[in-house]
Design a protein around this motif. Structure first.
Motif, PDB file in Angstrom:
ATOM      1  N   LEU A   8       0.832  -1.204   0.000  1.00  0.00           N
ATOM      2  CA  LEU A   8       0.000   0.000   0.000  1.00  0.00           C
ATOM      3  C   LEU A   8       0.866   1.253   0.000  1.00  0.00           C
ATOM      4  O   LEU A   8       0.607   2.207  -0.747  1.00  0.00           O
ATOM      5  N   LEU A   9       1.908   1.278   0.832  1.00  0.00           N
ATOM      6  CA  LEU A   9       2.798   2.435   0.903  1.00  0.00           C
ATOM      7  C   LEU A   9       3.501   2.678  -0.431  1.00  0.00           C
ATOM      8  O   LEU A   9       3.712   3.819  -0.832  1.00  0.00           O
ATOM      9  N   LYS A  10       3.866   1.620  -1.117  1.00  0.00           N
ATOM     10  CA  LYS A  10       4.523   1.764  -2.420  1.00  0.00           C
ATOM     11  C   LYS A  10       3.569   2.322  -3.469  1.00  0.00           C
ATOM     12  O   LYS A  10       4.001   2.940  -4.439  1.00  0.00           O
ATOM     13  N   SER A  11       2.265   2.107  -3.275  1.00  0.00           N
ATOM     14  CA  SER A  11       1.280   2.488  -4.286  1.00  0.00           C
ATOM     15  C   SER A  11       0.771   3.920  -4.142  1.00  0.00           C
ATOM     16  O   SER A  11       0.088   4.419  -5.038  1.00  0.00           O
ATOM     17  N   VAL A  12       1.073   4.573  -3.026  1.00  0.00           N
ATOM     18  CA  VAL A  12       0.589   5.941  -2.809  1.00  0.00           C
ATOM     19  C   VAL A  12       1.764   6.907  -2.734  1.00  0.00           C
ATOM     20  O   VAL A  12       2.902   6.514  -2.463  1.00  0.00           O
ATOM     21  N   ASP A  13       1.470   8.195  -2.985  1.00  0.00           N
ATOM     22  CA  ASP A  13       2.546   9.179  -2.958  1.00  0.00           C
ATOM     23  C   ASP A  13       2.795   9.693  -1.540  1.00  0.00           C
ATOM     24  O   ASP A  13       2.024   9.430  -0.613  1.00  0.00           O
TER      25      ASP A  13
END
Length: 231
Positions: A8-13
């Motif tokens: 999830l962290l990798k997918s959001v800015d």
């Protein structure tokens, strides 16, 4: 860190994570993020997420210590970067800032760090060899330059400061083309829920605003729902 949170962290800015931290904390005022404009070697590559492996370097002046001391510290640096929890991020403070000249992050060094299993690098210093840096290893840096100067390692594993952001070795970092932040350890268990809540809440305004016929009345209704969802 669980894989679902990592993905999830990798997918959001980084701005989304910054907002989500405040959602998790239940207040505004989170402040451990970078100030000013930073440069990203791969702005479309997505976020760098990982536990900080810290160090300090300098390059304007030649090192004053004996060559064997400099070499020993350099090897200690690379050993430090090769170890520790993963995912990891190299967080390196250039002590010459704001007059940095030593492009520590070039083709060779980034490839070595990627080989160690690190996810990227964050620095107030200099990067170079743009176009030749390995894919999957973004660098968020203070500047771009052609020379390595007299670059040498000064400290390994100590607290550092990058664009006003204090970082301790082992802290969780999120960085992208907007800059970087340190995720407080105490909110990590709440962070996935906070991010998902934030994304759902933002839809209450974004979806109506993107529809044809959006006007002030539509905005007023959407904003009321948005504010209610945030409390």
């Amino acid at each position: 860190m669980e894989n679902t949170l990592l993905d999830l962290l990798k997918s959001v800015d980084t701005p989304t994570v910054c907002n989500a931290i405040e959602v998790a904390q239940g207040k505004r005022g989170f402040a451990n993020f970078t100030r000013g404009t930073m440069l990203c070697s791969a702005p479309e590559a997505g976020a760098i997420v990982g536990y900080a492996r810290t160090a300090k370097i300098a390059a304007v002046n030649p090192p004053s210590e004996p060559p064997e001391v400099i070499r020993e510290r350099r090897m200690a640096y690379y050993k430090h970067m090769s170890e520790g929890p993963r995912p990891g991020v190299a967080v390196v403070e250039d002590l010459d800032y704001p007059d940095c000249i030593g492009a520590y992050w070039g083709e060779i060094n980034t490839t070595v760090h990627k080989g160690f299993g690190l996810s990227g690098a964050l620095t107030n210093g200099v990067m170079r060899d743009l176009g030749d840096l390995p894919q999957g290893f973004p660098v968020v840096a203070g500047s771009i330059g052609p020379s390595h100067g007299f670059v040498h390692v000064c400290e390994v594993g100590t607290p550092v400061s990058v664009f006003g952001m204090a970082v301790n070795d082992g802290e969780l970092i999120h960085a992208d083309r907007h800059g970087a932040l340190v995720i407080p350890a105490d909110i990590v268990p709440m962070l996935e829920r906070a991010i998902r809540k934030l994304l759902e809440t933002e839809k209450l305004v974004l979806e109506p605003a993107r529809r044809d016929g959006f006007d002030f009345a539509s905005f007023e209704k959407a904003w009321a729902a948005f504010e209610k969802a945030r409390t």
